[in-house]
Design a protein around this motif. Structure first.
Motif, PDB file in Angstrom:
ATOM      1  N   ILE A 171      48.926  -3.879  78.078  1.00 35.62           N
ATOM      2  CA  ILE A 171      48.228  -4.819  77.200  1.00 35.62           C
ATOM      3  C   ILE A 171      47.455  -5.835  78.030  1.00 35.62           C
ATOM      4  CG2 ILE A 171      50.148  -6.455  77.007  1.00 35.62           C
ATOM      5  CD1 ILE A 171      49.384  -6.820  74.069  1.00 35.62           C
ATOM      6  N   VAL A 172      47.943  -6.140  79.227  1.00 34.36           N
ATOM      7  CA  VAL A 172      47.247  -7.056  80.132  1.00 34.36           C
ATOM      8  C   VAL A 172      45.918  -6.454  80.569  1.00 34.36           C
ATOM      9  CG1 VAL A 172      47.368  -8.259  82.342  1.00 34.36           C
ATOM     10  CG2 VAL A 172      49.420  -8.056  80.927  1.00 34.36           C
ATOM     11  N   VAL A 173      45.930  -5.159  80.899  1.00 37.43           N
ATOM     12  CA  VAL A 173      44.695  -4.470  81.291  1.00 37.43           C
ATOM     13  C   VAL A 173      43.705  -4.456  80.130  1.00 37.43           C
ATOM     14  CG1 VAL A 173      43.718  -2.297  82.139  1.00 37.43           C
ATOM     15  CG2 VAL A 173      45.968  -3.058  82.948  1.00 37.43           C
ATOM     16  N   ALA A 174      44.213  -4.261  78.907  1.00 32.21           N
ATOM     17  CA  ALA A 174      43.345  -4.257  77.727  1.00 32.21           C
ATOM     18  C   ALA A 174      42.663  -5.608  77.545  1.00 32.21           C
ATOM     19  CB  ALA A 174      44.154  -3.887  76.486  1.00 32.21           C
TER      20      ALA A 174
ATOM     21  N   ILE B 149      42.037  -7.807  79.928  1.00 36.11           N
ATOM     22  CA  ILE B 149      41.051  -7.930  81.011  1.00 36.11           C
ATOM     23  C   ILE B 149      39.799  -7.111  80.680  1.00 36.11           C
ATOM     24  CG2 ILE B 149      40.600  -7.401  83.436  1.00 36.11           C
ATOM     25  CD1 ILE B 149      43.575  -7.945  83.978  1.00 36.11           C
ATOM     26  N   ALA B 150      39.997  -5.916  80.123  1.00 41.84           N
ATOM     27  CA  ALA B 150      38.863  -5.067  79.748  1.00 41.84           C
ATOM     28  C   ALA B 150      38.010  -5.754  78.681  1.00 41.84           C
ATOM     29  CB  ALA B 150      39.355  -3.717  79.243  1.00 41.84           C
ATOM     30  N   GLY B 151      38.667  -6.419  77.720  1.00 38.74           N
ATOM     31  CA  GLY B 151      37.934  -7.133  76.679  1.00 38.74           C
ATOM     32  C   GLY B 151      37.124  -8.289  77.240  1.00 38.74           C
ATOM     33  N   ILE B 152      37.705  -9.028  78.165  1.00 45.07           N
ATOM     34  CA  ILE B 152      36.991 -10.141  78.803  1.00 45.07           C
ATOM     35  C   ILE B 152      35.803  -9.617  79.610  1.00 45.07           C
ATOM     36  CG2 ILE B 152      37.187 -11.988  80.515  1.00 45.07           C
ATOM     37  CD1 ILE B 152      40.122 -12.295  79.654  1.00 45.07           C
ATOM     38  N   ALA B 153      36.023  -8.528  80.349  1.00 47.48           N
ATOM     39  CA  ALA B 153      34.944  -7.934  81.143  1.00 47.48           C
ATOM     40  C   ALA B 153      33.814  -7.444  80.236  1.00 47.48           C
ATOM     41  CB  ALA B 153      35.487  -6.780  81.984  1.00 47.48           C
ATOM     42  N   TYR B 154      34.172  -6.855  79.097  1.00 53.74           N
ATOM     43  CA  TYR B 154      33.177  -6.385  78.116  1.00 53.74           C
ATOM     44  C   TYR B 154      32.350  -7.565  77.609  1.00 53.74           C
ATOM     45  CZ  TYR B 154      31.568  -4.894  73.463  1.00 53.74           C
ATOM     46  OH  TYR B 154      30.803  -4.634  72.349  1.00 53.74           O
ATOM     47  N   TRP B 155      33.022  -8.653  77.226  1.00 47.58           N
ATOM     48  CA  TRP B 155      32.318  -9.828  76.711  1.00 47.58           C
ATOM     49  C   TRP B 155      31.412 -10.436  77.782  1.00 47.58           C
ATOM     50  CZ3 TRP B 155      32.957 -14.758  78.786  1.00 47.58           C
ATOM     51  CH2 TRP B 155      32.248 -15.769  78.128  1.00 47.58           C
ATOM     52  N   PHE B 156      31.941 -10.606  78.985  1.00 44.05           N
ATOM     53  CA  PHE B 156      31.168 -11.248  80.056  1.00 44.05           C
ATOM     54  C   PHE B 156      29.952 -10.412  80.418  1.00 44.05           C
ATOM     55  CE2 PHE B 156      30.134 -12.046  84.509  1.00 44.05           C
ATOM     56  CZ  PHE B 156      30.025 -13.432  84.506  1.00 44.05           C
ATOM     57  N   THR B 157      30.142  -9.097  80.536  1.00 40.29           N
ATOM     58  CA  THR B 157      29.038  -8.223  80.937  1.00 40.29           C
ATOM     59  C   THR B 157      27.904  -8.240  79.914  1.00 40.29           C
ATOM     60  OG1 THR B 157      30.572  -6.767  82.121  1.00 40.29           O
ATOM     61  CG2 THR B 157      28.401  -5.870  81.574  1.00 40.29           C
ATOM     62  N   LEU B 158      28.259  -8.167  78.641  1.00 43.71           N
ATOM     63  CA  LEU B 158      27.239  -8.102  77.603  1.00 43.71           C
ATOM     64  C   LEU B 158      26.607  -9.460  77.318  1.00 43.71           C
ATOM     65  CD1 LEU B 158      28.757  -5.626  75.005  1.00 43.71           C
ATOM     66  CD2 LEU B 158      26.891  -5.227  76.581  1.00 43.71           C
ATOM     67  N   SER B 159      27.357 -10.532  77.472  1.00 48.53           N
ATOM     68  CA  SER B 159      26.879 -11.850  77.065  1.00 48.53           C
ATOM     69  C   SER B 159      26.367 -12.711  78.204  1.00 48.53           C
ATOM     70  CB  SER B 159      28.008 -12.603  76.338  1.00 48.53           C
ATOM     71  OG  SER B 159      28.502 -11.872  75.247  1.00 48.53           O
ATOM     72  N   ARG B 160      26.781 -12.427  79.435  1.00 47.73           N
ATOM     73  CA  ARG B 160      26.476 -13.339  80.531  1.00 47.73           C
ATOM     74  C   ARG B 160      25.797 -12.683  81.728  1.00 47.73           C
ATOM     75  NH1 ARG B 160      27.327 -16.095  76.909  1.00 47.73           N
ATOM     76  NH2 ARG B 160      28.700 -17.920  76.703  1.00 47.73           N
ATOM     77  N   THR B 161      25.356 -11.437  81.586  1.00 48.31           N
ATOM     78  CA  THR B 161      24.697 -10.773  82.714  1.00 48.31           C
ATOM     79  C   THR B 161      23.349 -10.194  82.289  1.00 48.31           C
ATOM     80  OG1 THR B 161      25.691  -8.586  82.279  1.00 48.31           O
ATOM     81  CG2 THR B 161      26.951 -10.121  83.658  1.00 48.31           C
ATOM     82  N   ARG B 162      22.491  -9.990  83.267  1.00 50.61           N
ATOM     83  CA  ARG B 162      21.177  -9.387  83.005  1.00 50.61           C
ATOM     84  C   ARG B 162      21.335  -7.961  82.485  1.00 50.61           C
ATOM     85  NH1 ARG B 162      15.706  -9.613  84.535  1.00 50.61           N
ATOM     86  NH2 ARG B 162      14.727  -7.937  83.321  1.00 50.61           N
ATOM     87  N   PHE B 163      22.317  -7.238  83.037  1.00 52.51           N
ATOM     88  CA  PHE B 163      22.553  -5.872  82.566  1.00 52.51           C
ATOM     89  C   PHE B 163      22.887  -5.857  81.078  1.00 52.51           C
ATOM     90  CE2 PHE B 163      25.651  -2.567  81.497  1.00 52.51           C
ATOM     91  CZ  PHE B 163      24.923  -1.423  81.801  1.00 52.51           C
TER      92      PHE B 163
ATOM     93  N   LYS C 140      50.567  -0.077  69.792  1.00 49.99           N
ATOM     94  CA  LYS C 140      49.538   0.784  69.199  1.00 49.99           C
ATOM     95  C   LYS C 140      48.167   0.137  69.297  1.00 49.99           C
ATOM     96  CE  LYS C 140      50.822   4.774  67.431  1.00 49.99           C
ATOM     97  NZ  LYS C 140      50.112   6.031  67.718  1.00 49.99           N
ATOM     98  N   ALA C 141      48.129  -1.168  69.021  1.00 48.79           N
ATOM     99  CA  ALA C 141      46.857  -1.884  69.033  1.00 48.79           C
ATOM    100  C   ALA C 141      46.239  -1.894  70.428  1.00 48.79           C
ATOM    101  CB  ALA C 141      47.049  -3.308  68.530  1.00 48.79           C
ATOM    102  N   THR C 142      47.068  -1.859  71.463  1.00 46.96           N
ATOM    103  CA  THR C 142      46.550  -1.812  72.830  1.00 46.96           C
ATOM    104  C   THR C 142      45.683  -0.574  73.033  1.00 46.96           C
ATOM    105  OG1 THR C 142      48.457  -3.012  73.714  1.00 46.96           O
ATOM    106  CG2 THR C 142      47.180  -1.698  75.269  1.00 46.96           C
ATOM    107  N   THR C 143      46.193   0.566  72.595  1.00 52.31           N
ATOM    108  CA  THR C 143      45.434   1.816  72.697  1.00 52.31           C
ATOM    109  C   THR C 143      44.197   1.783  71.815  1.00 52.31           C
ATOM    110  OG1 THR C 143      47.467   3.050  73.172  1.00 52.31           O
ATOM    111  CG2 THR C 143      45.581   4.314  72.407  1.00 52.31           C
ATOM    112  N   TYR C 144      44.370   1.322  70.580  1.00 49.16           N
ATOM    113  CA  TYR C 144      43.244   1.278  69.646  1.00 49.16           C
ATOM    114  C   TYR C 144      42.158   0.313  70.119  1.00 49.16           C
ATOM    115  CZ  TYR C 144      46.158   3.848  66.319  1.00 49.16           C
ATOM    116  OH  TYR C 144      46.920   4.802  65.701  1.00 49.16           O
ATOM    117  N   TYR C 145      42.573  -0.775  70.744  1.00 48.81           N
ATOM    118  CA  TYR C 145      41.608  -1.758  71.227  1.00 48.81           C
ATOM    119  C   TYR C 145      40.713  -1.159  72.312  1.00 48.81           C
ATOM    120  CZ  TYR C 145      39.780  -6.125  73.170  1.00 48.81           C
ATOM    121  OH  TYR C 145      38.962  -7.132  73.614  1.00 48.81           O
ATOM    122  N   LEU C 146      41.320  -0.437  73.237  1.00 48.98           N
ATOM    123  CA  LEU C 146      40.536   0.210  74.286  1.00 48.98           C
ATOM    124  C   LEU C 146      39.584   1.252  73.697  1.00 48.98           C
ATOM    125  CD1 LEU C 146      43.398   0.638  76.918  1.00 48.98           C
ATOM    126  CD2 LEU C 146      41.428  -0.894  77.113  1.00 48.98           C
TER     127      LEU C 146
END
Length: 370
Positions: free
Chosen positions: A199-202, A204-218, A61-67
């Motif tokens: 849950i693996v995709v979730a 990866i999505a969380g890591i991508a979210y963190w990296f994009t917001l915290s480590r990129t110009r965008f 359930k948390a996998t869906t809620y996390y996304l």
């Protein structure tokens, strides 16, 4: 870690913890007022929630809620209130299910095709709200609410026999054509039920979210626009483009929400497909303060509360008591964040004042010595 970073971390943790504690205290008072034993109810929920089958349920359930929380949080970081996540994810899951049921390809091709289709549909549906906002000044709150209703109508129209609907063998339920076995996502074998491989995709999505917001110009530009659109525009950021792009990314993330259910559980889109998850994502994003780790903890808590509600019903407790807990948490988290924010602001002002006073004393001493 610097002292300032430690204080900011502690203040960030304090708000959700305060909200959760207050929520359980209020719920305890409600239970006591109805003649129930609050600590007994909480004990039942905890004992049931730590069982092995409950742990699997909570993770799935948390996998869906996390996304869902991530999809909402992307808009929040841009100061956009994307209420349309629910419609975006349902429409995305419907078209992805319809496409997957119509094709029979090797899994290595079909599964990515289904996921990409869902993300594209979700992004396009959210992009409509973004375009309306930058071209006509329509609030994303109004447009996304209306788009939710339109998405429901489109699904209702298309999921009929003779269009994209398919009757089951019993002839009683209509859904999209079932996905072929090659479209089933992998699972982690656990007892009594498996953990969704999505849950693996979730993660990866969380890591991508963190990296994009915290480590990129965008990500920096996105957060800047969220704090002050005029300041961002003055620094050369195309605010309108950022609004549309953020809505597209939020919608694309929303497209992933239905994939754990579609690819790991139901393998079709029908009347039993979950609804309302987009609104749950709003609460979870608030609780997690738009941070990927906080959102994950909020998703686990929400799933735990839902799991516990089923057990409470069998123990002669009102199942709605969990809804009270969830509602109070959402209310308390908004209040707690404001209380903690004001406390942190006053603390910073006091520290700056102390530093200025110390510098003034040193200057005065030097002048006296001279």
């Amino acid at each position: 870690m610097k002292k300032f970073d430690k204080e900011r971390l502690l203040l960030g943790i304090a708000a959700p913890l305060l909200a959760i504690v207050v929520a359980f205290l209020v719920t305890a008072l409600v239970l006591a007022a109805t003649g129930k034993q609050p600590f007994e109810a909480f004990g039942i929920m905890f004992d049931y929630g730590v069982k092995s089958d409950s742990q699997v349920y909570i993770l799935n359930k948390a996998t869906t809620y996390y996304l869902a929380g991530l999809a909402v949080a992307i808009g929040f970081r841009m100061n956009l209130f994307n209420i349309g996540v629910d419609g975006q994810y349902r429409l995305a899951a419907f078209f992805a299910a319809a496409l997957g049921g119509a094709l029979t390809l090797p899994g290595v091709l079909q599964i990515p095709l289904i996921i990409i289709t869902a993300m594209i549909v979700g992004a396009m549906w959210a992009g409509i709200a973004g375009l309306l906002k930058v071209t006509r000044g329509v609030s994303e709150v109004v447009s996304t609410i209306m788009l939710n209703a339109i998405a429901t109508a489109i699904i209702g129209y298309l999921i009929q026999v003779g269009r994209l609907g398919h009757l089951d063998e019993a002839g009683t339920e209509i859904s999209t054509k079932p996905l072929p076995e090659s479209s089933h996502f992998f699972e982690f074998p656990t007892t009594p039920t498996p953990i969704y491989g999505f849950i693996v995709v979730a993660v990866i999505a969380g890591i991508a979210y963190w990296f994009t917001l915290s480590r990129t110009r965008f990500g920096f530009d996105l957060r800047t626009v969220g704090h002050s659109g005029s300041a961002a525009e003055a620094s050369g950021v195309n605010v309108k483009k950022m609004v549309v792009t953020s809505m597209l990314i939020s919608g694309g993330m929303a497209g992933l929400i239905g994939m754990p259910t579609l690819l790991n559980e139901s393998f079709e889109y029908g009347g039993g497909f979950p609804v309302g998850i987009g609104f749950t994502g709003i609460a979870i994003a608030l609780l997690g303060r738009n941070h990927p780790v906080g959102i994950a903890l909020g998703a686990l808590l929400w799933a735990f509360l839902e799991r516990g509600s089923g057990k409470l019903e069998f123990e002669d407790y009102d199942k709605e008591i969990v809804g009270v807990i969830q509602g109070v948490i959402v209310l308390c988290v908004v209040i707690a964040y404001e209380v903690v924010r004001r406390y942190g602001l006053k603390r910073q002002q006091r520290q700056v004042g102390e530093k200025l006073a110390a510098q003034a004393r040193k200057t005065e001493q030097k002048e006296v010595s001279a």
